[in-house]
Scaffold this motif. Structure first.
Motif, short mmCIF file in Angstrom:
data_model
loop_
_atom_site.label_atom_id
_atom_site.label_comp_id
_atom_site.label_asym_id
_atom_site.label_seq_id
_atom_site.Cartn_x
_atom_site.Cartn_y
_atom_site.Cartn_z
N SER A 66 21.96 -5.05 -4.45
CA SER A 66 21.85 -3.66 -4.86
C SER A 66 20.47 -3.44 -5.47
CB SER A 66 22.93 -3.29 -5.87
OG SER A 66 22.81 -4.08 -7.03
N SER A 67 20.02 -2.20 -5.43
CA SER A 67 18.76 -1.84 -6.07
C SER A 67 18.85 -0.41 -6.57
CB SER A 67 17.57 -2.00 -5.12
OG SER A 67 17.64 -1.06 -4.09
N ILE A 68 18.14 -0.16 -7.66
CA ILE A 68 18.10 1.16 -8.27
C ILE A 68 16.66 1.64 -8.20
CG2 ILE A 68 18.42 2.46 -10.40
CD1 ILE A 68 20.50 0.29 -11.19
N GLN A 69 16.46 2.83 -7.63
CA GLN A 69 15.12 3.38 -7.50
C GLN A 69 15.06 4.74 -8.19
OE1 GLN A 69 13.75 3.73 -3.48
NE2 GLN A 69 11.92 4.86 -4.05
N VAL A 70 14.15 4.86 -9.16
CA VAL A 70 13.94 6.12 -9.86
C VAL A 70 12.53 6.58 -9.56
CG1 VAL A 70 13.87 7.25 -12.11
CG2 VAL A 70 15.55 5.47 -11.69
N ASP A 71 12.40 7.80 -9.06
CA ASP A 71 11.09 8.37 -8.74
C ASP A 71 10.85 9.62 -9.58
OD1 ASP A 71 10.37 6.52 -6.67
OD2 ASP A 71 11.76 7.56 -5.35
N PHE A 113 23.27 -0.05 -2.18
CA PHE A 113 24.34 -1.00 -2.47
C PHE A 113 24.93 -1.47 -1.16
CE2 PHE A 113 28.67 -2.25 -3.37
CZ PHE A 113 28.50 -3.06 -4.47
N ASP A 114 24.93 -2.76 -0.97
CA ASP A 114 25.52 -3.37 0.21
C ASP A 114 24.97 -2.76 1.51
OD1 ASP A 114 27.12 -5.27 1.44
OD2 ASP A 114 28.90 -4.00 1.45
N ASP A 160 21.91 8.77 -2.50
CA ASP A 160 21.07 9.65 -3.30
C ASP A 160 21.95 10.22 -4.40
OD1 ASP A 160 18.67 9.33 -1.83
OD2 ASP A 160 19.44 10.68 -0.29
N CYS A 161 21.61 9.92 -5.64
CA CYS A 161 22.52 10.18 -6.76
C CYS A 161 22.07 11.32 -7.67
CB CYS A 161 22.70 8.91 -7.57
SG CYS A 161 23.41 7.57 -6.61
N PHE A 218 26.67 3.36 -11.64
CA PHE A 218 27.05 3.49 -10.24
C PHE A 218 27.24 2.11 -9.61
CE2 PHE A 218 26.16 3.91 -5.72
CZ PHE A 218 26.92 5.01 -5.37
N VAL A 219 26.28 1.20 -9.87
CA VAL A 219 26.37 -0.15 -9.30
C VAL A 219 27.59 -0.88 -9.86
CG1 VAL A 219 25.24 -2.42 -9.25
CG2 VAL A 219 23.91 -0.35 -8.77
N GLN A 220 27.84 -0.74 -11.16
CA GLN A 220 29.03 -1.39 -11.75
C GLN A 220 30.31 -0.90 -11.09
OE1 GLN A 220 28.82 -0.56 -15.93
NE2 GLN A 220 27.58 -2.37 -16.38
N ARG A 221 30.39 0.41 -10.87
CA ARG A 221 31.59 0.96 -10.23
C ARG A 221 31.75 0.42 -8.81
NH1 ARG A 221 31.26 6.76 -8.68
NH2 ARG A 221 31.29 5.97 -6.59
N LYS A 222 30.67 0.40 -8.06
CA LYS A 222 30.73 -0.10 -6.69
C LYS A 222 31.09 -1.59 -6.66
CE LYS A 222 29.90 3.23 -3.84
NZ LYS A 222 30.97 3.62 -2.93
N GLU A 223 30.55 -2.38 -7.60
CA GLU A 223 30.88 -3.80 -7.65
C GLU A 223 32.36 -3.98 -7.98
OE1 GLU A 223 28.05 -5.28 -10.49
OE2 GLU A 223 26.57 -5.70 -8.93
N GLY A 224 32.87 -3.16 -8.89
CA GLY A 224 34.30 -3.21 -9.23
C GLY A 224 35.18 -2.87 -8.05
#
Length: 67
Positions: free
Chosen positions: A6-11, A24-25, A30-31, A47-53
């Motif tokens: 997973s990766s988180i990108q903030v622009d 993720f996966d 786009d969040c 978001f990543v924690q929820r998806k991993e869960g």
């Protein structure tokens, strides 16, 4: 158990405007737009924690009474 990649990108899209995208996966999500970088990063981590869960627990959304 290995976590899915997973990766988180903030622009920075403008003054006090930051966009969040999470991969993720192999899927990109786009969040939305946030007023600061910290809020965007926090939302991305949640978001990543929820998806991993969901991936670990196999949770799916089901309507009550359907089976």
């Amino acid at each position: 158990m290995k976590s899915p990649p997973s990766s988180i990108q903030v622009d920075e899209a403008g003054p006090q405007t930051f966009t969040l995208a999470v991969t993720f996966d192999g899927q990109r999500f786009d969040c939305g737009t946030y007023i600061n970088r910290v809020a965007a990063l926090q939302a991305g981590r949640l978001f990543v924690q929820r998806k991993e869960g969901e991936a670990a627990g196999g949770r799916t959304k089901r309507k009550p009474g359907k089976g």
